[in-house]
Design a protein around this motif. Structure first.
Motif, mmCIF file in Angstrom:
data_model
loop_
_atom_site.group_PDB
_atom_site.id
_atom_site.type_symbol
_atom_site.label_atom_id
_atom_site.label_comp_id
_atom_site.label_asym_id
_atom_site.label_seq_id
_atom_site.Cartn_x
_atom_site.Cartn_y
_atom_site.Cartn_z
ATOM 1 N N HIS A 60 154.313 97.390 21.350
ATOM 2 C CA HIS A 60 153.313 96.313 21.411
ATOM 3 C C HIS A 60 153.713 95.361 22.523
ATOM 4 N N HIS B 290 154.719 92.111 22.648
ATOM 5 C CA HIS B 290 155.632 90.967 22.503
ATOM 6 C C HIS B 290 156.823 91.071 23.467
ATOM 7 N N GLN C 62 159.867 93.236 23.041
ATOM 8 C CA GLN C 62 159.690 94.683 23.233
ATOM 9 C C GLN C 62 159.419 95.055 24.690
ATOM 10 N N HIS D 33 150.348 94.480 13.338
ATOM 11 C CA HIS D 33 151.283 93.406 13.695
ATOM 12 C C HIS D 33 150.754 92.642 14.909
ATOM 13 N N ASP E 64 157.253 96.570 15.241
ATOM 14 C CA ASP E 64 157.306 95.552 14.186
ATOM 15 C C ASP E 64 156.316 95.805 13.053
HETATM 16 ZN ZN LIG Z 1 156.423 91.829 17.638
#
Ligand SMILES: [Zn+2]
Length: 306
Positions: free
Chosen positions: A93, A95, A98, A170, A189
């Motif tokens: 994803h 974020h 990551q 998420h 996550d």
């Molecule tokens: Zn995350």
């Protein structure tokens, strides 16, 4: 992993590694590398997990860690043996924890595979409500190069790697990456054995999406599958299933509360997270995000909604 399979691939590096004491599954070295299988290691990406699959064709990474950890991660990858070039990166994803070192791996020649929504969130300035600040768009060098919408499969270094979308579990763009031959499933996550489960509601994530995504994952693996979460220890299948079942209990309780018009503080006061087999570090924060997500999906809250 089938040993003959590896031999056929001519993985001299991997054979050298097999002779090394580092190869004991489950062992942790002092540079934060945990050896999960003969070919898959879990690296510390600065508080988040990076799964690294080593092969004669190069390394496949799931996520690139938090910003400013790139040099340390690259040094740890060199210690894995085999072909040290990073062939492909998957982003579970968008974020920062990551995608923080995407630029470095792209510059080294890696393709970056992600859901198209992950590319979108990386490529525009956006508001982070829980941090009360704007996140600037990431430089183009950090954006995924290969995007998809539903599912895909690739074979790299003799390993079948399946990947697919986990709808609003998420964030807007969560994916799983399943190393099928190794039976290791990276879920970002969408599983959260250590930290509080997080619902990035402003991107569309909500608890109904999370449980549905976990149900989808349960159809992909089997009793022997090991699950790599975004942060925290690798999970057994039973542990992952237990987290799914717990989230389903939370979902049902939250549906009830929200139908009564309750906000997050009412939910805290009503003990909605009490008596469960896990504790929350910040129950209000989780319930605030959950409530926002529930209001965004109010037309899906059971048939007796008026
Ligand atoms: Zn995350």
């Amino acid at each position: 992993m089938d040993r003959r399979h590896v031999l056929k691939g001519g993985m001299a590096g991997a054979l050298t590694l097999w002779a090394s004491p580092l190869l004991q599954a489950g062992q942790r070295t002092n540079d934060g590398v945990r050896q999960l299988t003969n070919t898959i290691s879990i690296l510390d990406g600065g508080g988040s997990n990076i799964a690294a699959f080593s092969s004669a064709d190069g390394i496949v990474l799931v996520d690139t860690g938090a910003p400013n950890n790139g040099d340390r991660v690259m040094a740890a990858l060199k210690g894995l043996g085999g072909n040290p070039n990073v062939h492909t990166v998957f982003n579970t994803h968008h974020h920062l924890a990551q995608t923080g070192n995407n630029e470095a791996f792209a510059a080294a020649g890696a393709k970056i595979v992600a859901h198209d929504r992950t590319r979108q969130w990386l490529s525009v300035d956006h508001w982070l409500p829980d941090q009360d600040r704007y996140q600037k768009a990431r430089p183009k060098a950090a954006w995924p190069t290969d995007v998809f919408f539903n599912t895909g499969t690739r074979t790299i270094g003799g390993e079948q790697i399946d990947y697919g979308y986990l709808l609003v579990a998420h964030t807007a763009g969560d994916i799983y990456v399943y190393f099928k031959d190794s039976n290791v499933l990276a879920v970002g996550d969408v599983a959260s054995p250590l930290n509080d489960p997080e619902l990035d509601w402003i991107t569309g994530a909500w608890i109904g999406g999370r449980v549905s995504a976990m149900d989808r994952l349960l159809k992909i693996g089997n009793d022997q599958t090991r699950v790599v979460p975004g942060t925290g220890p690798v999970m057994t299948w039973a542990e992952f299933k237990a987290e799914r079942d717990l989230m389903e209990v939370v979902r049902l309780r939250l549906f009830k509360q929200i139908r009564q018009g309750d906000g997050p503080q009412d939910m805290v006061d009503g003990g909605v997270l009490k008596g469960l087999a896990r504790t929350w570090k910040d129950p209000y924060k989780f319930l605030y995000a959950a409530a926002r997500g529930l209001w965004g999906n109010h037309n899906k809250l059971d048939p007796d909604v008026v």
